[in-house]
Design a protein around this motif. Structure first.
Motif, PDB file in Angstrom:
ATOM      1  N   UNK A  21       0.814  -1.217   0.000  1.00  0.00           N
ATOM      2  CA  UNK A  21       0.000   0.000   0.000  1.00  0.00           C
ATOM      3  C   UNK A  21       0.851   1.274   0.000  1.00  0.00           C
ATOM      4  N   UNK A  22       2.177   1.134   0.177  1.00  0.00           N
ATOM      5  CA  UNK A  22       3.044   2.315   0.161  1.00  0.00           C
ATOM      6  C   UNK A  22       2.863   3.093  -1.139  1.00  0.00           C
ATOM      7  N   UNK A  23       2.853   2.365  -2.243  1.00  0.00           N
ATOM      8  CA  UNK A  23       2.717   3.012  -3.547  1.00  0.00           C
ATOM      9  C   UNK A  23       1.396   3.774  -3.643  1.00  0.00           C
ATOM     10  N   UNK A  24       0.325   3.161  -3.159  1.00  0.00           N
ATOM     11  CA  UNK A  24      -0.994   3.804  -3.215  1.00  0.00           C
ATOM     12  C   UNK A  24      -1.027   5.056  -2.337  1.00  0.00           C
ATOM     13  N   UNK A  25      -0.418   4.990  -1.161  1.00  0.00           N
ATOM     14  CA  UNK A  25      -0.408   6.145  -0.261  1.00  0.00           C
ATOM     15  C   UNK A  25       0.386   7.294  -0.876  1.00  0.00           C
ATOM     16  N   UNK A  26       1.563   6.982  -1.407  1.00  0.00           N
ATOM     17  CA  UNK A  26       2.367   8.020  -2.052  1.00  0.00           C
ATOM     18  C   UNK A  26       1.618   8.630  -3.237  1.00  0.00           C
ATOM     19  N   UNK A  27       0.930   7.783  -3.995  1.00  0.00           N
ATOM     20  CA  UNK A  27       0.186   8.262  -5.151  1.00  0.00           C
ATOM     21  C   UNK A  27      -0.949   9.192  -4.764  1.00  0.00           C
ATOM     22  N   UNK A  28      -1.673   8.845  -3.696  1.00  0.00           N
ATOM     23  CA  UNK A  28      -2.762   9.710  -3.245  1.00  0.00           C
ATOM     24  C   UNK A  28      -2.242  11.062  -2.763  1.00  0.00           C
ATOM     25  N   UNK A  29      -1.115  11.031  -2.067  1.00  0.00           N
ATOM     26  CA  UNK A  29      -0.563  12.279  -1.552  1.00  0.00           C
ATOM     27  C   UNK A  29       0.072  13.116  -2.660  1.00  0.00           C
ATOM     28  N   UNK A  30       0.358  12.491  -3.793  1.00  0.00           N
ATOM     29  CA  UNK A  30       0.784  13.273  -4.950  1.00  0.00           C
ATOM     30  C   UNK A  30      -0.375  14.141  -5.438  1.00  0.00           C
ATOM     31  N   UNK A  31      -1.598  13.619  -5.307  1.00  0.00           N
ATOM     32  CA  UNK A  31      -2.783  14.355  -5.747  1.00  0.00           C
ATOM     33  C   UNK A  31      -3.107  15.505  -4.800  1.00  0.00           C
ATOM     34  N   UNK A  32      -3.041  15.208  -3.495  1.00  0.00           N
ATOM     35  CA  UNK A  32      -3.342  16.260  -2.518  1.00  0.00           C
ATOM     36  C   UNK A  32      -2.874  15.818  -1.133  1.00  0.00           C
ATOM     37  N   UNK A  33      -2.583  16.795  -0.292  1.00  0.00           N
ATOM     38  CA  UNK A  33      -2.210  16.493   1.090  1.00  0.00           C
ATOM     39  C   UNK A  33      -3.436  15.959   1.821  1.00  0.00           C
ATOM     40  N   UNK A  34      -3.235  15.023   2.743  1.00  0.00           N
ATOM     41  CA  UNK A  34      -4.362  14.391   3.432  1.00  0.00           C
ATOM     42  C   UNK A  34      -3.926  13.905   4.805  1.00  0.00           C
ATOM     43  N   UNK A  35      -4.908  13.656   5.659  1.00  0.00           N
ATOM     44  CA  UNK A  35      -4.619  12.998   6.930  1.00  0.00           C
ATOM     45  C   UNK A  35      -4.889  11.501   6.761  1.00  0.00           C
ATOM     46  N   UNK A  36      -4.324  10.654   7.638  1.00  0.00           N
ATOM     47  CA  UNK A  36      -4.431   9.204   7.458  1.00  0.00           C
ATOM     48  C   UNK A  36      -5.850   8.680   7.310  1.00  0.00           C
TER      49      UNK A  36
END
Length: 209
Positions: free
Chosen positions: A10-25
């Motif tokens: 899931x590391x890749x998915x988390x990094x990808x989502x945060x590329x789109x926008x900053x977020x909380x867990x």
């Protein structure tokens, strides 16, 4: 934080989502579950929070402040760092370039298809194909709706890929079912006499009673 946390898929998915926008867990968790059935089934809150902590410790994420919604507790918002973006690009490039032999539960089960017997195998495969078809129809409608709403195709390309895999699997299952029925896929005599389904076992046991 153990190094293995950085090897979590899931590391890749988390990094990808945060590329789109900053977020909380919590927001990351909700978005991952919304976008992928696999993520919905596999990701726990604890796993996600541990992964985010590991990414921050590695310098791939940075705290960007706190966010509060209503009466809920404040949540830490994370942003992708330059090092995190570099790591995302490195992993993406490697995964896309290199095909891997991914082991699924279905692959493990189909390895022992013979244990079901011909009739049991046809019954199980037919039910799987039916479920796949129903799910595929729903996924096709969802994808078409997203595209009609103006979502760029590149943003839903993973859904398109998943549909292609599902269609290929259905084609293969249909071919195997036909081959069992017409005798192209035959069972060794000993295996063919083994019970193939719970219903068949019950019938046999009832006959011996």
């Amino acid at each position: 934080m153990p190094r293995r946390a950085l090897d979590n898929p899931i590391v890749l998915a988390v990094l990808g989502l945060l590329l789109e926008q900053s977020s909380h867990p919590y927001q990351i968790l909700s978005e991952l579950r919304k976008r992928s059935d696999n993520h919905a089934a596999a990701i726990t809150r604890g796993t996600l929070y541990n992964t985010v902590s590991a990414l921050a410790e590695a310098g791939w994420l940075a705290e960007q402040g706190q966010q509060r919604t209503g009466n809920r507790p404040e949540r830490t918002v994370y942003a992708l760092t330059e090092a995190g973006r570099d790591e995302l690009v490195r992993r993406l490039d490697a995964h896309i370039r290199t095909p891997e032999r991914e082991f699924s539960q279905f692959l493990g089960a189909v390895s022992y298809l013979g244990a079901l017997g011909p009739d049991g195998a046809v019954e199980a495969l037919t039910e799987r194909a039916g479920r796949l078809r129903r799910r595929t129809v729903a996924d096709e409608e969802r994808l078409a709706g997203a595209l009609a709403a103006g979502v760029p195709r590149l943003h839903v390309i993973e859904a398109e890929y998943a549909l292609s895999l599902a269609r290929a699997e259905m084609t293969w299952i249909d071919e195997v079912i036909d081959d069992i029925r017409n005798g192209k896929l035959s069972w060794p005599e000993a295996a063919a006499t083994q019970p193939g389904t719970d219903r068949e076992r019950a019938d046999r046991e009832g006959g011996r009673a």
